[in-house]
Design a protein around this motif. Sequence first.
Motif, PDB file in Angstrom:
ATOM      1  N   ASN A  41       0.811  -1.234   0.000  1.00 46.74           N
ATOM      2  CA  ASN A  41       0.000   0.000   0.000  1.00 46.74           C
ATOM      3  C   ASN A  41       0.844   1.283   0.000  1.00 46.74           C
ATOM      4  N   GLU A  42       2.132   1.157  -0.260  1.00 44.24           N
ATOM      5  CA  GLU A  42       2.987   2.341  -0.395  1.00 44.24           C
ATOM      6  C   GLU A  42       3.507   2.419  -1.828  1.00 44.24           C
ATOM      7  N   LYS A  43       3.893   3.613  -2.236  1.00 43.49           N
ATOM      8  CA  LYS A  43       4.412   3.837  -3.584  1.00 43.49           C
ATOM      9  C   LYS A  43       5.821   3.260  -3.699  1.00 43.49           C
ATOM     10  N   ALA A  44       6.129   2.685  -4.854  1.00 44.18           N
ATOM     11  CA  ALA A  44       7.463   2.134  -5.106  1.00 44.18           C
ATOM     12  C   ALA A  44       7.832   2.326  -6.572  1.00 44.18           C
ATOM     13  N   LYS A  45       9.116   2.485  -6.801  1.00 46.24           N
ATOM     14  CA  LYS A  45       9.646   2.601  -8.165  1.00 46.24           C
ATOM     15  C   LYS A  45      10.665   1.481  -8.334  1.00 46.24           C
ATOM     16  N   LEU A  46      10.410   0.590  -9.288  1.00 41.86           N
ATOM     17  CA  LEU A  46      11.317  -0.521  -9.547  1.00 41.86           C
ATOM     18  C   LEU A  46      11.864  -0.421 -10.974  1.00 41.86           C
ATOM     19  N   TYR A  47      13.189  -0.512 -11.100  1.00 42.29           N
ATOM     20  CA  TYR A  47      13.844  -0.528 -12.416  1.00 42.29           C
ATOM     21  C   TYR A  47      13.685  -1.931 -12.990  1.00 42.29           C
ATOM     22  N   LEU A  65      19.412   1.174  -9.347  1.00 40.93           N
ATOM     23  CA  LEU A  65      20.056   0.916 -10.639  1.00 40.93           C
ATOM     24  C   LEU A  65      21.273   0.015 -10.481  1.00 40.93           C
ATOM     25  N   GLN A  66      21.976   0.117  -9.321  1.00 41.06           N
ATOM     26  CA  GLN A  66      23.142  -0.745  -9.095  1.00 41.06           C
ATOM     27  C   GLN A  66      22.738  -2.211  -9.127  1.00 41.06           C
ATOM     28  N   GLU A  67      21.616  -2.533  -8.479  1.00 41.98           N
ATOM     29  CA  GLU A  67      21.167  -3.920  -8.457  1.00 41.98           C
ATOM     30  C   GLU A  67      20.742  -4.368  -9.858  1.00 41.98           C
ATOM     31  N   LYS A  68      20.078  -3.486 -10.597  1.00 38.72           N
ATOM     32  CA  LYS A  68      19.681  -3.822 -11.971  1.00 38.72           C
ATOM     33  C   LYS A  68      20.916  -4.069 -12.842  1.00 38.72           C
ATOM     34  N   ARG A  69      21.909  -3.201 -12.735  1.00 37.57           N
ATOM     35  CA  ARG A  69      23.134  -3.362 -13.544  1.00 37.57           C
ATOM     36  C   ARG A  69      23.857  -4.666 -13.190  1.00 37.57           C
ATOM     37  N   CYS A  70      23.875  -4.979 -11.910  1.00 33.16           N
ATOM     38  CA  CYS A  70      24.515  -6.208 -11.448  1.00 33.16           C
ATOM     39  C   CYS A  70      23.776  -7.428 -12.015  1.00 33.16           C
ATOM     40  N   PHE A  71      22.455  -7.377 -12.022  1.00 30.97           N
ATOM     41  CA  PHE A  71      21.617  -8.439 -12.586  1.00 30.97           C
ATOM     42  C   PHE A  71      21.948  -8.631 -14.064  1.00 30.97           C
ATOM     43  N   GLY A 165      28.337  -2.017 -13.050  1.00 31.62           N
ATOM     44  CA  GLY A 165      27.857  -1.430 -14.292  1.00 31.62           C
ATOM     45  C   GLY A 165      28.309  -0.010 -14.583  1.00 31.62           C
ATOM     46  N   TYR A 166      29.176   0.551 -13.738  1.00 35.89           N
ATOM     47  CA  TYR A 166      29.663   1.909 -13.999  1.00 35.89           C
ATOM     48  C   TYR A 166      30.835   1.858 -14.971  1.00 35.89           C
ATOM     49  N   SER A 167      30.956   2.876 -15.799  1.00 38.43           N
ATOM     50  CA  SER A 167      32.067   2.938 -16.745  1.00 38.43           C
ATOM     51  C   SER A 167      33.294   3.526 -16.057  1.00 38.43           C
ATOM     52  N   ALA A 168      34.458   3.276 -16.645  1.00 41.34           N
ATOM     53  CA  ALA A 168      35.709   3.820 -16.106  1.00 41.34           C
ATOM     54  C   ALA A 168      35.649   5.344 -16.060  1.00 41.34           C
ATOM     55  N   ALA A 169      35.043   5.958 -17.069  1.00 44.67           N
ATOM     56  CA  ALA A 169      34.942   7.425 -17.111  1.00 44.67           C
ATOM     57  C   ALA A 169      34.102   7.951 -15.953  1.00 44.67           C
ATOM     58  N   GLU A 170      32.968   7.297 -15.666  1.00 46.47           N
ATOM     59  CA  GLU A 170      32.105   7.724 -14.556  1.00 46.47           C
ATOM     60  C   GLU A 170      32.847   7.613 -13.222  1.00 46.47           C
ATOM     61  N   ILE A 171      33.538   6.501 -13.040  1.00 44.31           N
ATOM     62  CA  ILE A 171      34.252   6.256 -11.781  1.00 44.31           C
ATOM     63  C   ILE A 171      35.374   7.265 -11.600  1.00 44.31           C
ATOM     64  N   VAL A 189      34.692   2.067  -2.633  1.00 41.08           N
ATOM     65  CA  VAL A 189      33.458   1.708  -3.345  1.00 41.08           C
ATOM     66  C   VAL A 189      32.270   2.467  -2.753  1.00 41.08           C
ATOM     67  N   LYS A 190      32.155   2.477  -1.427  1.00 37.31           N
ATOM     68  CA  LYS A 190      31.047   3.180  -0.769  1.00 37.31           C
ATOM     69  C   LYS A 190      31.102   4.683  -1.031  1.00 37.31           C
ATOM     70  N   LEU A 191      32.306   5.259  -1.014  1.00 41.51           N
ATOM     71  CA  LEU A 191      32.477   6.691  -1.271  1.00 41.51           C
ATOM     72  C   LEU A 191      32.006   7.043  -2.677  1.00 41.51           C
ATOM     73  N   VAL A 192      32.431   6.233  -3.662  1.00 40.66           N
ATOM     74  CA  VAL A 192      32.032   6.508  -5.051  1.00 40.66           C
ATOM     75  C   VAL A 192      30.529   6.333  -5.214  1.00 40.66           C
ATOM     76  N   LEU A 193      29.953   5.270  -4.657  1.00 33.88           N
ATOM     77  CA  LEU A 193      28.510   5.054  -4.773  1.00 33.88           C
ATOM     78  C   LEU A 193      27.725   6.188  -4.163  1.00 33.88           C
ATOM     79  N   LYS A 194      28.195   6.687  -3.019  1.00 34.88           N
ATOM     80  CA  LYS A 194      27.528   7.820  -2.353  1.00 34.88           C
ATOM     81  C   LYS A 194      27.543   9.043  -3.253  1.00 34.88           C
ATOM     82  N   ASN A 195      28.699   9.305  -3.895  1.00 33.93           N
ATOM     83  CA  ASN A 195      28.824  10.475  -4.768  1.00 33.93           C
ATOM     84  C   ASN A 195      28.076  10.303  -6.082  1.00 33.93           C
ATOM     85  N   MET A 196      27.848   9.056  -6.507  1.00 35.87           N
ATOM     86  CA  MET A 196      27.114   8.798  -7.741  1.00 35.87           C
ATOM     87  C   MET A 196      25.630   9.101  -7.569  1.00 35.87           C
ATOM     88  N   MET A 197      25.127   8.971  -6.331  1.00 39.27           N
ATOM     89  CA  MET A 197      23.693   9.165  -6.090  1.00 39.27           C
ATOM     90  C   MET A 197      23.364  10.592  -6.388  1.00 39.27           C
TER      91      MET A 197
END
Length: 197
Positions: A41-47, A65-71, A165-171, A189-197
């Motif tokens: 009964n709550e709103k959700a967005k699934l990739y 998106l990280q989980e989708k890319r990993c999949f 799923g991130y490219s070398a350029a993005e990282i 890894v956590k630092l980059v993921l935080k900054n990617m958000m």
Amino acid sequence: MFYYLNGIVAEIDINLAVIDCGGVGYAVNTTANTLSRIKINEKAKLYICESIREDAFELYGFATLQEKRCFEMLLTVSGIGPKAAQSILSASTPEGLAMAIMNGNEKVITAAPGVGKKIAQRVILELKDKISKEAGSAAAEMPAVMTPTDSNIRSDAIAALMVLGYSAAEINSVLRGVDVSGLSTEQIVKLVLKNMM
């Protein structure tokens, strides 16, 4: 082709969520990680990733998106289908799986129901080699002042992020100007993921 579904969670079952979008309920196969983030009964967005076969049309949905890319990356491994990829991602987070692949840790992958040692070895072999080649070019852009240890840790972090799923350029755009000396691979890894958000 679906990119995401944005609606009300009508039902939740084992590895399945039904998302009501304008009166139509879409059955979406998903992981334990995604199910833990949504509520009825709550709103959700699934990739969404689609799996189309002769006898079935199935949707696989992910909260990030990280989980989708990993999949999607897991699906490139020979012998891994959508159900096996879903099982692997239910047993581990995308970050945990990326680290397991880079460290050759089969136990993280075999913790998934229905995934044996041979499949785990194949995942590690195929994805680690693929990522190592891509990470090699990304590592070439590293500052020359880094110590060999810092350089190896940064290379491992770049490779783990590429598994997601991130490219070398993005990282490298996130890492540019950030002092990562003294940080562990996981911290980078956590630092980059935080900054990617």
